[in-house]
Design a protein around this motif. Structure first.
Motif, PDB file in Angstrom:
ATOM      1  N   THR A  10       0.834  -1.202   0.000  1.00 18.88           N
ATOM      2  CA  THR A  10       0.000   0.000   0.000  1.00 18.88           C
ATOM      3  C   THR A  10       0.867   1.249   0.000  1.00 18.88           C
ATOM      4  O   THR A  10       1.822   1.327   0.773  1.00 18.88           O
ATOM      5  N   LEU A  11       0.515   2.212  -0.829  1.00 17.32           N
ATOM      6  CA  LEU A  11       1.184   3.515  -0.794  1.00 17.32           C
ATOM      7  C   LEU A  11       0.578   4.346   0.328  1.00 17.32           C
ATOM      8  O   LEU A  11      -0.652   4.460   0.432  1.00 17.32           O
ATOM      9  N   LEU A  12       1.411   4.899   1.186  1.00 17.48           N
ATOM     10  CA  LEU A  12       0.930   5.759   2.272  1.00 17.48           C
ATOM     11  C   LEU A  12       1.481   7.160   2.059  1.00 17.48           C
ATOM     12  O   LEU A  12       2.689   7.327   1.897  1.00 17.48           O
ATOM     13  N   GLU A  13       0.608   8.149   2.037  1.00 14.81           N
ATOM     14  CA  GLU A  13       1.054   9.551   1.927  1.00 14.81           C
ATOM     15  C   GLU A  13       1.113  10.092   3.344  1.00 14.81           C
ATOM     16  O   GLU A  13       0.086  10.194   4.026  1.00 14.81           O
ATOM     17  N   ILE A  14       2.324  10.426   3.790  1.00 17.91           N
ATOM     18  CA  ILE A  14       2.520  10.815   5.188  1.00 17.91           C
ATOM     19  C   ILE A  14       2.772  12.302   5.287  1.00 17.91           C
ATOM     20  O   ILE A  14       3.711  12.827   4.680  1.00 17.91           O
ATOM     21  N   SER A  15       1.936  12.985   6.054  1.00 20.38           N
ATOM     22  CA  SER A  15       2.105  14.430   6.206  1.00 20.38           C
ATOM     23  C   SER A  15       3.077  14.732   7.343  1.00 20.38           C
ATOM     24  O   SER A  15       2.989  14.124   8.406  1.00 20.38           O
ATOM     25  N   PRO A  16       3.999  15.693   7.142  1.00 17.18           N
ATOM     26  CA  PRO A  16       4.911  16.081   8.236  1.00 17.18           C
ATOM     27  C   PRO A  16       4.169  16.672   9.437  1.00 17.18           C
ATOM     28  O   PRO A  16       4.710  16.741  10.524  1.00 17.18           O
ATOM     29  N   GLN A  17       2.931  17.096   9.223  1.00 21.60           N
ATOM     30  CA  GLN A  17       2.118  17.605  10.336  1.00 21.60           C
ATOM     31  C   GLN A  17       1.340  16.473  11.017  1.00 21.60           C
ATOM     32  O   GLN A  17       0.560  16.715  11.937  1.00 21.60           O
ATOM     33  N   GLY A  18       1.535  15.252  10.542  1.00 15.64           N
ATOM     34  CA  GLY A  18       0.788  14.104  11.056  1.00 15.64           C
ATOM     35  C   GLY A  18      -0.377  13.807  10.144  1.00 15.64           C
ATOM     36  O   GLY A  18      -0.920  14.698   9.496  1.00 15.64           O
ATOM     37  N   GLY A  19      -0.763  12.540  10.098  1.00 17.03           N
ATOM     38  CA  GLY A  19      -1.870  12.129   9.250  1.00 17.03           C
ATOM     39  C   GLY A  19      -1.364  11.289   8.096  1.00 17.03           C
ATOM     40  O   GLY A  19      -0.295  11.580   7.538  1.00 17.03           O
ATOM     41  N   ILE A  20      -2.113  10.246   7.784  1.00 16.17           N
ATOM     42  CA  ILE A  20      -1.758   9.328   6.699  1.00 16.17           C
ATOM     43  C   ILE A  20      -2.945   9.164   5.764  1.00 16.17           C
ATOM     44  O   ILE A  20      -4.024   8.737   6.186  1.00 16.17           O
ATOM     45  N   GLU A  21      -2.697   9.512   4.514  1.00 14.04           N
ATOM     46  CA  GLU A  21      -3.674   9.260   3.444  1.00 14.04           C
ATOM     47  C   GLU A  21      -3.578   7.763   3.166  1.00 14.04           C
ATOM     48  O   GLU A  21      -2.499   7.274   2.852  1.00 14.04           O
ATOM     49  N   GLY A  22      -4.672   7.044   3.333  1.00 14.32           N
ATOM     50  CA  GLY A  22      -4.619   5.587   3.175  1.00 14.32           C
ATOM     51  C   GLY A  22      -4.604   4.882   4.521  1.00 14.32           C
ATOM     52  O   GLY A  22      -4.346   3.682   4.596  1.00 14.32           O
ATOM     53  N   ARG A  23      -4.876   5.631   5.598  1.00 16.29           N
ATOM     54  CA  ARG A  23      -4.871   5.042   6.944  1.00 16.29           C
ATOM     55  C   ARG A  23      -5.980   4.006   7.098  1.00 16.29           C
ATOM     56  O   ARG A  23      -7.000   4.035   6.406  1.00 16.29           O
ATOM     57  N   SER A  24      -5.786   3.119   8.099  1.00 12.49           N
ATOM     58  CA  SER A  24      -6.845   2.178   8.480  1.00 12.49           C
ATOM     59  C   SER A  24      -7.749   2.806   9.527  1.00 12.49           C
ATOM     60  O   SER A  24      -8.927   2.541   9.591  1.00 12.49           O
ATOM     61  N   ARG A  25      -7.143   3.590  10.415  1.00 14.25           N
ATOM     62  CA  ARG A  25      -7.960   4.214  11.461  1.00 14.25           C
ATOM     63  C   ARG A  25      -7.268   5.453  12.020  1.00 14.25           C
ATOM     64  O   ARG A  25      -6.066   5.645  11.837  1.00 14.25           O
ATOM     65  N   ARG A  26      -8.069   6.276  12.649  1.00 21.71           N
ATOM     66  CA  ARG A  26      -7.555   7.430  13.398  1.00 21.71           C
ATOM     67  C   ARG A  26      -8.093   7.319  14.803  1.00 21.71           C
ATOM     68  O   ARG A  26      -9.240   6.955  14.996  1.00 21.71           O
ATOM     69  N   TYR A  27      -7.240   7.557  15.801  1.00 23.29           N
ATOM     70  CA  TYR A  27      -7.800   7.662  17.143  1.00 23.29           C
ATOM     71  C   TYR A  27      -7.358   8.947  17.797  1.00 23.29           C
ATOM     72  O   TYR A  27      -6.263   9.437  17.551  1.00 23.29           O
ATOM     73  N   GLU A  28      -8.281   9.515  18.561  1.00 22.38           N
ATOM     74  CA  GLU A  28      -8.060  10.838  19.148  1.00 22.38           C
ATOM     75  C   GLU A  28      -8.177  10.763  20.653  1.00 22.38           C
ATOM     76  O   GLU A  28      -9.038  10.037  21.172  1.00 22.38           O
ATOM     77  N   LYS A  29      -7.326  11.519  21.330  1.00 28.25           N
ATOM     78  CA  LYS A  29      -7.398  11.605  22.796  1.00 28.25           C
ATOM     79  C   LYS A  29      -7.692  13.046  23.178  1.00 28.25           C
ATOM     80  O   LYS A  29      -7.095  13.986  22.626  1.00 28.25           O
ATOM     81  N   PHE A  30      -8.582  13.183  24.132  1.00 26.85           N
ATOM     82  CA  PHE A  30      -9.042  14.491  24.569  1.00 26.85           C
ATOM     83  C   PHE A  30      -8.577  14.745  26.003  1.00 26.85           C
ATOM     84  O   PHE A  30      -8.217  13.801  26.727  1.00 26.85           O
ATOM     85  N   LEU A  31      -8.622  16.001  26.397  1.00 32.24           N
ATOM     86  CA  LEU A  31      -8.167  16.377  27.734  1.00 32.24           C
ATOM     87  C   LEU A  31      -8.835  15.525  28.818  1.00 32.24           C
ATOM     88  O   LEU A  31      -8.187  15.095  29.773  1.00 32.24           O
ATOM     89  N   GLY A  32     -10.124  15.250  28.646  1.00 31.58           N
ATOM     90  CA  GLY A  32     -10.857  14.441  29.631  1.00 31.58           C
ATOM     91  C   GLY A  32     -10.336  13.017  29.755  1.00 31.58           C
ATOM     92  O   GLY A  32     -10.547  12.360  30.776  1.00 31.58           O
ATOM     93  N   ASP A  33      -9.646  12.519  28.704  1.00 32.57           N
ATOM     94  CA  ASP A  33      -9.086  11.160  28.759  1.00 32.57           C
ATOM     95  C   ASP A  33      -7.804  11.107  29.578  1.00 32.57           C
ATOM     96  O   ASP A  33      -7.275  10.016  29.821  1.00 32.57           O
ATOM     97  N   MET A  34      -7.287  12.281  29.964  1.00 31.41           N
ATOM     98  CA  MET A  34      -5.975  12.321  30.621  1.00 31.41           C
ATOM     99  C   MET A  34      -6.089  12.421  32.148  1.00 31.41           C
ATOM    100  O   MET A  34      -5.121  12.748  32.833  1.00 31.41           O
ATOM    101  N   ASP A  35      -7.260  12.103  32.668  1.00 28.99           N
ATOM    102  CA  ASP A  35      -7.482  12.120  34.115  1.00 28.99           C
ATOM    103  C   ASP A  35      -6.482  11.184  34.799  1.00 28.99           C
ATOM    104  O   ASP A  35      -6.369  10.016  34.417  1.00 28.99           O
ATOM    105  N   GLY A  36      -5.747  11.699  35.775  1.00 34.49           N
ATOM    106  CA  GLY A  36      -4.806  10.867  36.524  1.00 34.49           C
ATOM    107  C   GLY A  36      -3.439  10.738  35.880  1.00 34.49           C
ATOM    108  O   GLY A  36      -2.537  10.134  36.465  1.00 34.49           O
ATOM    109  N   VAL A  37      -3.258  11.304  34.690  1.00 40.73           N
ATOM    110  CA  VAL A  37      -1.974  11.152  34.002  1.00 40.73           C
ATOM    111  C   VAL A  37      -0.940  12.145  34.543  1.00 40.73           C
ATOM    112  O   VAL A  37       0.226  11.794  34.747  1.00 40.73           O
ATOM    113  N   TYR A  38      -1.375  13.376  34.810  1.00 44.61           N
ATOM    114  CA  TYR A  38      -0.432  14.404  35.278  1.00 44.61           C
ATOM    115  C   TYR A  38      -0.368  14.424  36.797  1.00 44.61           C
ATOM    116  O   TYR A  38      -1.379  14.244  37.483  1.00 44.61           O
TER     117      TYR A  38
END
Ligand SMILES: O=P(O)(O)OC[C@H]1O[C@H](O)[C@H](O)[C@@H](O)[C@@H]1O
Ligand SMILES: [Fe+2]
Length: 200
Positions: A10-38
Motif C-alpha cells: 500500500t502507498l501511504l502519503e505521510i504528512s509532516p504535520q501528522g496524518g496518513i492518506e490511506g490510513r486504516s484508522r484514526r484515534y483521538e485523545k481528549f483532555l478528559g481522557d488524561m485524568d490521573g496522568v499528570y
C-alpha cells in the motif's frame, strides 16, 4: 499445496504535520481522557475548566493490513503542545502487551522527548527533532512528551501483534521520571508518587 495468502502493498502519503492518506484508522485523545496522568491534578483541572474535557490533545493515524505476527503497524502520532504545572504534555504511555516487541519513532516535526523506563528500574530520555529517530527495544515502557511549542509529530512502526498495556504506569503511580520545564528547555525530575513497577 495451498499458497500462503499475501497482503497487498500500500502507498501511504505521510504528512509532516501528522496524518496518513490511506490510513486504516484514526484515534483521538481528549483532555478528559488524561485524568490521573499528570501529577499536578489541580493544573489538569484548571485546564479542563478553561478548555473543557473535549479539547483534542493528541491523535494517531495508523495503517495495518492484518493483526498477525510478522505484520507491521505504521502510523503517525501528533501530540499538541501544553503544560500542566511544571510538566509538559505527554501521551498516556505504555508497555507492549507482548513486552519484547520493539518500536521505531522518527520525528517528522516539532520537538519532543521519548521517555523510556523498564520494569526493573532503568530509565532513558531521548530528545527528538526532525530527522532524528529512536529505536525503542522491547521491554521498555515508552511515552512521548512535547517539550516545544508546536505539535510534536512522529512516524512510528511496530509489530502488529504487540498490543498496549496501559495499566503498568497507572498501577505504579505514574512513571519514575517526569519531564518538566527548566528555563527554555526541559529536565527530568523524579516523580515522588512513583511506587515502583510490578515484577516482570
Ligand atoms: O497509546 P498511547 O500511549 O496513548 O500513545 C499513542 C500512540 O503512541 C504510539 O505512537 C504508538 O505506536 C501507538 O500505537 C499509540 O497508540
Ligand atoms: Fe508502543
Amino acid at each position: 499445496m495451498t499458497p500462503t495468502p499475501v497482503d497487498i502493498p500500500t502507498l501511504l502519503e505521510i504528512s509532516p504535520q501528522g496524518g496518513i492518506e490511506g490510513r486504516s484508522r484514526r484515534y483521538e485523545k481528549f483532555l478528559g481522557d488524561m485524568d490521573g496522568v499528570y501529577r499536578d491534578e489541580h493544573a489538569w483541572q484548571d485546564a479542563v475548566g478553561e478548555r473543557g474535557t473535549d479539547d483534542l490533545v493528541y491523535w494517531v493515524d495508523d495503517h495495518r493490513y492484518q493483526e498477525g505476527p510478522g505484520a507491521l503497524i505504521v502510523g503517525t502520532s501528533t501530540l499538541l503542545p501544553g503544560r500542566y504545572g511544571e510538566e509538559f504534555a505527554v501521551t498516556r504511555g505504555h508497555l507492549h502487551a507482548v513486552a519484547d516487541r520493539a518500536e521505531l519513532y522518527y520525528c517528522l516535526s516539532g520537538r519532543g522527548v521519548m521517555l523510556l523506563e523498564t520494569l526493573d528500574g532503568q530509565t532513558s530520555a531521548i530528545e527528538l527533532t526532525p530527522g532524528q529517530a529512536v529505536d525503542v527495544p522491547g521491554h521498555w515502557i515508552h511515552r512521548s512528551v512535547n517539550v516545544g511549542d508546536e505539535p510534536f509529530v512522529t512516524l512510528f512502526c511496530y509489530a502488529a501483534d504487540a498490543g498496549q498495556d496501559y495499566g503498568v504506569i497507572a498501577e505504579a503511580g505514574g512513571m519514575k521520571n517526569l519531564v518538566i520545564a527548566d528555563g527554555d528547555g526541559w529536565a527530568l525530575a523524579p516523580n515522588p508518587d512513583h511506587t515502583g513497577y510490578r515484577a516482570d
